[in-house]
Design a protein around this motif. Structure first.
Motif: not given
Length: 168
Positions: A126, A129-130, A134
């Motif tokens: 990932q 930022h993701v 999460l």
């Protein structure tokens, strides 16, 4: 943050869901949380190290003092000013305990979030930022549920009879 804390208080404390109580609790939460960005801006932005340390250390003791006003409105149906007075009374029942509990929650949040971000970024491929989004989505409820549980703990501390002190 106020909406998430309000939701955690509703889930943990199960107060009667009356629109006036929810609106009052939201207003109290906005008032309690609104001070934090102002203090951070005043102390951290100038760039002086000792001011930044004071600014970053301020939110936990502040929320230990007035953060319980939100569950007070929900559970006890207090008014705006009365909820802050009751929150201070709850904090005084064990202020060091309240600050320590909130500090522990924040510490567990940041450590768990960091590990989860590293795992998502490294093993899950990932983007940063993701991965942060999460991790925050999964770990952040711990902070708010812990704050709601602190209300139960401080109420029990305030209302429990203290054992007599034996003189030597």
């Amino acid at each position: 943050m106020t909406a998430a804390y309000l939701r955690a208080c509703v889930v943990v404390l199960r107060p009667p869901l009356v629109r006036e109580r929810l609106a009052g609790a939201y207003a109290v939460g906005v008032a309690a949380f609104a001070v934090i960005p102002l203090v951070l801006f005043a102390f951290v932005v100038p760039g002086v190290v000792w001011l930044a340390i004071i600014g970053l250390a301020f939110p936990i003791p502040w929320l230990a003092l007035v953060g319980l006003a939100v569950p007070v409105v929900l559970v006890e149906d207090s008014g705006f000013a009365a909820s802050f007075r009751r929150a201070v009374a709850l904090a005084r029942a064990g202020y060091v305990h309240a600050v320590g509990s909130l500090f522990t929650l924040v510490l567990v949040f940041f450590l768990s979030r960091t590990v989860l971000v590293l795992l998502l970024q490294g093993e899950g491929d990932q983007t940063q930022h993701v991965a942060v989004f999460l991790a925050d989505l999964v770990i952040a409820p711990v902070l708010f549920v812990g704050g709601a549980l602190l209300y139960i703990d401080q109420t029990a501390r305030l209302e429990s009879p203290r054992p007599p002190v034996e003189e030597a």
